[in-house]
Design an enzyme around this catalytic site. Structure first.
Site, PDB file in Angstrom:
ATOM      1  N   ARG A  52      84.464  20.165  64.762  1.00  0.00           N
ATOM      2  CA  ARG A  52      83.048  20.512  64.906  1.00  0.00           C
ATOM      3  C   ARG A  52      82.109  19.615  64.116  1.00  0.00           C
ATOM      4  O   ARG A  52      81.115  19.122  64.649  1.00  0.00           O
ATOM      5  CB  ARG A  52      82.787  21.962  64.428  1.00  0.00           C
ATOM      6  CG  ARG A  52      83.035  23.008  65.461  1.00  0.00           C
ATOM      7  CD  ARG A  52      83.570  24.234  64.788  1.00  0.00           C
ATOM      8  NE  ARG A  52      84.870  23.905  64.229  1.00  0.00           N
ATOM      9  CZ  ARG A  52      86.005  24.004  64.922  1.00  0.00           C
ATOM     10  NH1 ARG A  52      85.993  24.474  66.123  1.00  0.00           N
ATOM     11  NH2 ARG A  52      87.162  23.637  64.383  1.00  0.00           N
ATOM     12  N   THR A  53      82.404  19.437  62.839  1.00  0.00           N
ATOM     13  CA  THR A  53      81.411  18.762  61.997  1.00  0.00           C
ATOM     14  C   THR A  53      81.231  17.315  62.452  1.00  0.00           C
ATOM     15  O   THR A  53      80.113  16.845  62.650  1.00  0.00           O
ATOM     16  CB  THR A  53      81.837  18.829  60.515  1.00  0.00           C
ATOM     17  OG1 THR A  53      82.161  20.180  60.212  1.00  0.00           O
ATOM     18  CG2 THR A  53      80.732  18.361  59.606  1.00  0.00           C
ATOM     19  N   LYS A  81      94.384   1.284  51.700  1.00  0.00           N
ATOM     20  CA  LYS A  81      94.828   0.129  50.890  1.00  0.00           C
ATOM     21  C   LYS A  81      94.365   0.268  49.451  1.00  0.00           C
ATOM     22  O   LYS A  81      94.496  -0.645  48.655  1.00  0.00           O
ATOM     23  CB  LYS A  81      94.234  -1.153  51.474  1.00  0.00           C
ATOM     24  CG  LYS A  81      94.622  -1.443  52.901  1.00  0.00           C
ATOM     25  CD  LYS A  81      93.942  -2.744  53.354  1.00  0.00           C
ATOM     26  CE  LYS A  81      93.496  -2.649  54.782  1.00  0.00           C
ATOM     27  NZ  LYS A  81      92.486  -3.672  55.111  1.00  0.00           N
ATOM     28  N   ARG A 102      83.177  13.423  54.970  1.00  0.00           N
ATOM     29  CA  ARG A 102      84.075  14.531  54.591  1.00  0.00           C
ATOM     30  C   ARG A 102      85.212  13.947  53.781  1.00  0.00           C
ATOM     31  O   ARG A 102      85.738  12.884  54.117  1.00  0.00           O
ATOM     32  CB  ARG A 102      84.631  15.229  55.827  1.00  0.00           C
ATOM     33  CG  ARG A 102      85.749  16.219  55.462  1.00  0.00           C
ATOM     34  CD  ARG A 102      86.105  17.129  56.581  1.00  0.00           C
ATOM     35  NE  ARG A 102      85.031  18.064  56.852  1.00  0.00           N
ATOM     36  CZ  ARG A 102      85.133  19.080  57.721  1.00  0.00           C
ATOM     37  NH1 ARG A 102      86.247  19.270  58.390  1.00  0.00           N
ATOM     38  NH2 ARG A 102      84.115  19.894  57.920  1.00  0.00           N
ATOM     39  N   HIS A 130      79.920  22.834  51.666  1.00  0.00           N
ATOM     40  CA  HIS A 130      79.800  22.352  53.052  1.00  0.00           C
ATOM     41  C   HIS A 130      78.366  22.667  53.493  1.00  0.00           C
ATOM     42  O   HIS A 130      78.123  23.585  54.282  1.00  0.00           O
ATOM     43  CB  HIS A 130      80.840  23.073  53.920  1.00  0.00           C
ATOM     44  CG  HIS A 130      81.061  22.478  55.277  1.00  0.00           C
ATOM     45  ND1 HIS A 130      80.222  21.538  55.850  1.00  0.00           N
ATOM     46  CD2 HIS A 130      82.042  22.713  56.203  1.00  0.00           C
ATOM     47  CE1 HIS A 130      80.686  21.220  57.047  1.00  0.00           C
ATOM     48  NE2 HIS A 130      81.790  21.911  57.291  1.00  0.00           N
TER      49      HIS A 130
HETATM   50  N1   CP Z   1      83.359  24.335  60.484  1.00  0.00           N
HETATM   51  C1   CP Z   1      83.970  23.149  60.312  1.00  0.00           C
HETATM   52  O1   CP Z   1      83.779  22.482  59.306  1.00  0.00           O
HETATM   53  O2   CP Z   1      84.825  22.792  61.337  1.00  0.00           O
HETATM   54  P1   CP Z   1      85.615  21.424  61.393  1.00  0.00           P
HETATM   55  O3   CP Z   1      86.619  21.428  60.269  1.00  0.00           O
HETATM   56  O4   CP Z   1      86.252  21.392  62.749  1.00  0.00           O
HETATM   57  O5   CP Z   1      84.615  20.312  61.198  1.00  0.00           O
END
Ligand code: CP
Length: 305
Positions: A52-53, A81, A102, A130
């Site tokens: 999703r993100t 590396k 991320r 998040h």
């Molecule tokens: N909600 C969320 O962070 O989903 P993903 O891990 O799929 O990005």
């Protein structure tokens, strides 16, 4: 001056209201925004899996008329590396206008934001934060309930490692008369810093329980979460705790008729698929709203009018 988003509290309540308003306007008038980021590039640097993100950030940038580059696993970048997060951020600053990162290590997007010459958005760092999921959640709550003030919000599942929970509790602590109910096995309670530094410090009315059934009738929002297998030190503990709460239609019998059931997803086993057809299930709407609020955020950080 370049502005990054590392923690949801980097945004003032007024700025969050403004992002929610912009997202609502994008939903109502998408064509108005189709060229807003023409010529701009978003780099998605994902050192940890995501559906999703990452894809909503990419869809958001495309729908703003911009372009996207990046990687979806650490192994396909020079991190494999031994390149540092700082050097990666400095490098990507030469190619893109904004970064969504991320990383499994808490604080990595913050380190990147210090090194980058372009805005960095934390797209999830370890078990910490998040913030763009929180913007998604706040937009969902405001659209579904018409307000955020005065709601009773239950968080259920892995409240120890669930970064979306920590971020959303932080955000909710700035709204009026919000009540928080924390439902988890004893081993997966929210970290002490969230209890002390966020809930107690802000005088938030909260309770902790292991009993979902008892808590359910009072909730306006039920925020279910997955037990975060990847953050456990041993598989045995994960297997023992993973099915602590499984929401089924029978369990919703005493819930409010206008309950809003949320989940940041991915779902494993904690919400029965039979609930997907219940009008109270909001988690796939959440997925969609995430794209619009990320469009609003990208425009804000790129200072697009
Ligand atoms: N909600 C969320 O962070 O989903 P993903 O891990 O799929 O990005």
């Amino acid at each position: 001056m370049k502005r990054s988003l590392i923690d949801i509290l980097d945004l003032s309540p007024a700025e969050i209201d403004e992002l929610i308003a912009t997202a609502n306007d994008i939903i109502a008038n998408p064509a108005k925004y189709a060229e807003k980021c023409r010529g701009k590039k978003l780099a998605t640097l994902f050192f940890e899996p995501s559906t999703r993100t990452r894809l909503s950030f990419e869809a958001a940038m495309y729908e703003l008329g911009g372009n996207v580059l990046g990687f979806s696993e650490a192994q396909s970048s020079s991190a494999a590396k031994g390149e540092s997060v700082s050097d990666t951020a400095k490098t990507v600053s030469c190619y893109a206008d904004i970064i969504a990162m991320r990383h499994p290590k808490e604080g990595a997007p913050f380190v990147a934001s210090r090194a980058a010459s372009i805005p960095v958005i934390n797209a999830g760092d370890g078990g910490h934060n998040h913030p763009t999921q929180t913007l998604t959640d706040l937009l969902t709550i405001s659209r579904e309930k018409g307000r955020i003030d005065g709601l009773t919000v239950g968080f259920c599942g892995d409240l120890k490692f669930g970064r979306t929970v920590h971020s959303l509790i932080g955000a909710l602590s700035r709204y009026k008369n919000v009540k928080i109910v924390l439902i988890s096995p004893t081993e997966l309670k929210v970290p002490e810093y969230v209890l002390q530094e966020v809930l107690e410090k802000n005088g938030i009315d909260f309770e902790q329980t292991t009993d979902l059934q008892k808590a359910l009738p009072n909730l306006d929002i039920l925020y279910m979460t997955r037990v975060q297998r990847e953050r456990f030190f041993n598989e045995e503990d994960y297997l023992r705790l993973k099915d602590s709460y499984i929401l089924t239609p029978a369990k919703l019998k005493n819930a409010k008729q206008d309950l809003c059931i949320m989940h940041p997803l991915p779902r494993v086993n904690e919400i029965s698929v039979e609930i997907d057809d219940d009008p109270r299930a909001c988690y796939f709407k959440q997925v969609l709203y995430g794209k619009y609020v990320r469009m609003a955020l990208i425009m804000k950080l790129l200072e697009v009018e």
